[in-house]
Motif scaffolding. Structure first.
Motif, PDB file in Angstrom:
ATOM      1  N   ALA A  66     -10.416   7.569 -18.529  1.00 20.33           N
ATOM      2  CA  ALA A  66     -11.443   7.632 -17.480  1.00 20.33           C
ATOM      3  C   ALA A  66     -10.983   8.316 -16.197  1.00 20.33           C
ATOM      4  N   LEU A  67      -9.711   8.210 -15.844  1.00 17.39           N
ATOM      5  CA  LEU A  67      -9.242   8.718 -14.556  1.00 17.39           C
ATOM      6  C   LEU A  67      -9.398  10.239 -14.374  1.00 17.39           C
ATOM      7  N   PRO A  68      -9.252  11.055 -15.412  1.00 20.72           N
ATOM      8  CA  PRO A  68      -9.464  12.491 -15.193  1.00 20.72           C
ATOM      9  C   PRO A  68     -10.881  12.807 -14.676  1.00 20.72           C
ATOM     10  N   LYS A  69     -11.870  12.090 -15.147  1.00 21.15           N
ATOM     11  CA  LYS A  69     -13.245  12.291 -14.682  1.00 21.15           C
ATOM     12  C   LYS A  69     -13.388  11.905 -13.214  1.00 21.15           C
ATOM     13  N   VAL A  70     -12.706  10.837 -12.809  1.00 19.52           N
ATOM     14  CA  VAL A  70     -12.743  10.401 -11.417  1.00 19.52           C
ATOM     15  C   VAL A  70     -12.072  11.444 -10.532  1.00 19.52           C
ATOM     16  N   ALA A  71     -10.920  11.926 -10.951  1.00 16.97           N
ATOM     17  CA  ALA A  71     -10.208  12.955 -10.173  1.00 16.97           C
ATOM     18  C   ALA A  71     -11.066  14.205 -10.034  1.00 16.97           C
ATOM     19  N   SER A  72     -11.692  14.595 -11.109  1.00 15.67           N
ATOM     20  CA  SER A  72     -12.534  15.786 -11.104  1.00 15.67           C
ATOM     21  C   SER A  72     -13.737  15.631 -10.173  1.00 15.67           C
ATOM     22  N   ALA A  73     -14.299  14.439 -10.121  1.00 13.50           N
ATOM     23  CA  ALA A  73     -15.483  14.187  -9.289  1.00 13.50           C
ATOM     24  C   ALA A  73     -15.160  14.097  -7.807  1.00 13.50           C
TER      25      ALA A  73
ATOM     26  N   LYS B 170     -14.145  14.848  -4.142  1.00 14.95           N
ATOM     27  CA  LYS B 170     -14.164  16.046  -3.296  1.00 14.95           C
ATOM     28  C   LYS B 170     -13.183  15.916  -2.126  1.00 14.95           C
ATOM     29  N   ASP B 171     -12.468  14.799  -2.057  1.00 13.11           N
ATOM     30  CA  ASP B 171     -11.451  14.595  -1.019  1.00 13.11           C
ATOM     31  C   ASP B 171     -10.084  14.890  -1.638  1.00 13.11           C
ATOM     32  N   ALA B 172      -9.350  15.817  -1.043  1.00 17.44           N
ATOM     33  CA  ALA B 172      -8.077  16.256  -1.618  1.00 17.44           C
ATOM     34  C   ALA B 172      -7.070  15.116  -1.768  1.00 17.44           C
ATOM     35  N   LYS B 173      -6.979  14.249  -0.761  1.00 21.02           N
ATOM     36  CA  LYS B 173      -6.021  13.139  -0.834  1.00 21.02           C
ATOM     37  C   LYS B 173      -6.403  12.147  -1.924  1.00 21.02           C
ATOM     38  N   LEU B 174      -7.691  11.853  -2.034  1.00 21.81           N
ATOM     39  CA  LEU B 174      -8.153  10.927  -3.068  1.00 21.81           C
ATOM     40  C   LEU B 174      -7.920  11.524  -4.447  1.00 21.81           C
ATOM     41  N   LYS B 175      -8.270  12.795  -4.605  1.00 21.30           N
ATOM     42  CA  LYS B 175      -8.070  13.476  -5.888  1.00 21.30           C
ATOM     43  C   LYS B 175      -6.592  13.410  -6.301  1.00 21.30           C
ATOM     44  N   LYS B 176      -5.705  13.715  -5.355  1.00 18.26           N
ATOM     45  CA  LYS B 176      -4.264  13.694  -5.646  1.00 18.26           C
ATOM     46  C   LYS B 176      -3.807  12.277  -6.001  1.00 18.26           C
ATOM     47  N   ALA B 177      -4.284  11.281  -5.280  1.00 21.09           N
ATOM     48  CA  ALA B 177      -3.900   9.894  -5.554  1.00 21.09           C
ATOM     49  C   ALA B 177      -4.348   9.468  -6.954  1.00 21.09           C
ATOM     50  N   VAL B 178      -5.550   9.865  -7.339  1.00 20.86           N
ATOM     51  CA  VAL B 178      -6.061   9.510  -8.673  1.00 20.86           C
ATOM     52  C   VAL B 178      -5.233  10.216  -9.745  1.00 20.86           C
ATOM     53  N   GLU B 179      -4.925  11.489  -9.523  1.00 22.18           N
ATOM     54  CA  GLU B 179      -4.112  12.232 -10.498  1.00 22.18           C
ATOM     55  C   GLU B 179      -2.714  11.626 -10.629  1.00 22.18           C
ATOM     56  N   GLU B 180      -2.125  11.232  -9.501  1.00 22.06           N
ATOM     57  CA  GLU B 180      -0.804  10.598  -9.547  1.00 22.06           C
ATOM     58  C   GLU B 180      -0.872   9.249 -10.252  1.00 22.06           C
ATOM     59  N   HIS B 181      -1.948   8.506  -9.997  1.00 25.26           N
ATOM     60  CA  HIS B 181      -2.060   7.194 -10.642  1.00 25.26           C
ATOM     61  C   HIS B 181      -2.334   7.334 -12.143  1.00 25.26           C
ATOM     62  N   LEU B 182      -2.968   8.414 -12.543  1.00 25.08           N
ATOM     63  CA  LEU B 182      -3.148   8.673 -13.974  1.00 25.08           C
ATOM     64  C   LEU B 182      -1.785   8.766 -14.650  1.00 25.08           C
ATOM     65  N   GLU B 183      -0.874   9.519 -14.050  1.00 25.49           N
ATOM     66  CA  GLU B 183       0.469   9.640 -14.625  1.00 25.49           C
ATOM     67  C   GLU B 183       1.185   8.289 -14.624  1.00 25.49           C
ATOM     68  N   GLU B 184       1.018   7.541 -13.548  1.00 28.45           N
ATOM     69  CA  GLU B 184       1.623   6.212 -13.467  1.00 28.45           C
ATOM     70  C   GLU B 184       1.029   5.283 -14.537  1.00 28.45           C
ATOM     71  N   THR B 185      -0.264   5.405 -14.771  1.00 31.04           N
ATOM     72  CA  THR B 185      -0.933   4.577 -15.775  1.00 31.04           C
ATOM     73  C   THR B 185      -0.401   4.890 -17.176  1.00 31.04           C
ATOM     74  N   LYS B 186      -0.165   6.151 -17.450  1.00 35.50           N
ATOM     75  CA  LYS B 186       0.434   6.524 -18.743  1.00 35.50           C
ATOM     76  C   LYS B 186       1.801   5.854 -18.894  1.00 35.50           C
ATOM     77  N   GLY B 187       2.558   5.810 -17.817  1.00 36.45           N
ATOM     78  CA  GLY B 187       3.847   5.117 -17.841  1.00 36.45           C
ATOM     79  C   GLY B 187       3.687   3.617 -18.026  1.00 36.45           C
ATOM     80  N   GLN B 188       2.641   3.059 -17.460  1.00 34.54           N
ATOM     81  CA  GLN B 188       2.395   1.627 -17.604  1.00 34.54           C
ATOM     82  C   GLN B 188       2.055   1.266 -19.046  1.00 34.54           C
ATOM     83  N   VAL B 189       1.365   2.154 -19.743  1.00 34.80           N
ATOM     84  CA  VAL B 189       1.094   1.930 -21.168  1.00 34.80           C
ATOM     85  C   VAL B 189       2.424   1.848 -21.922  1.00 34.80           C
ATOM     86  N   LYS B 190       3.345   2.741 -21.602  1.00 24.39           N
ATOM     87  CA  LYS B 190       4.666   2.724 -22.247  1.00 24.39           C
ATOM     88  C   LYS B 190       5.440   1.456 -21.881  1.00 24.39           C
TER      89      LYS B 190
END
Length: 157
Positions: free
Chosen positions: A25-32, A34-54
């Motif tokens: 779900a997070l890629p859709k949120v990042a894509s939607a 329009k705030d650069a800081k929010l977009k970056k935070a969501v993209e970074e948390h996506l990577e962190e979430t992948k690590g959390q699955v591991k």
């Protein structure tokens, strides 16, 4: 479920589902966003979430269990709500709504990981306790980052 061990295991399966759903779900949120800081935070948390699955895979291994996901109605509802925001909101309302939705997810995860961590400790699962504490700390940090973005940029009229 009748025992602490059973609710612990059930909740692990639940949060495993939730984290995997967020990876989708997070890629859709990042894509939607329009705030650069929010977009970056969501993209970074996506990577962190992948690590959390591991990390959750390691938790299951430390308990002698196979990683298994059980449908999490709470995360499904939060994702559905976010999808609705993406469809219905625009401009500053969209960014504020997305940020609030992201924080709702973080608050859910903080509640779940807080319980899981303490249950692991009570049940004597030291490795699981350590790993779950790491994830809990990450979720708290993500929530703090979102709060800062809200105050600094997104929640401006």
């Amino acid at each position: 479920m009748k025992t602490l061990a059973e609710i612990f295991e059930h909740t692990l399966h639940d949060i495993y589902y939730a984290e995997n759903a967020l990876v989708k779900a997070l890629p859709k949120v990042a894509s939607a966003s329009k705030d650069a800081k929010l977009k970056k935070a969501v993209e970074e948390h996506l990577e962190e979430t992948k690590g959390q699955v591991k990390t959750l895979d390691q938790v299951f291994k430390s308990l002698g269990l196979k990683p298994k996901a059980e449908k999490c109605d709470a995360i499904e509802g939060l994702i559905k709500e976010t999808d609705g925001l993406i469809e219905e909101a625009s401009g500053t309302a969209l960014n504020a709504g997305l940020l609030a939705a992201a924080q709702a997810v973080e608050h859910y995860e903080i509640a779940r990981y807080g319980s899981l961590r303490e249950w692991a400790k009570t049940l004597g699962h030291d490795e699981a306790h350590k790993l779950l504490s790491e994830i809990l700390d990450q979720e708290k940090a993500a929530n703090n980052k979102l709060t800062n973005i809200a105050v600094e940029s997104v929640n401006k009229p």
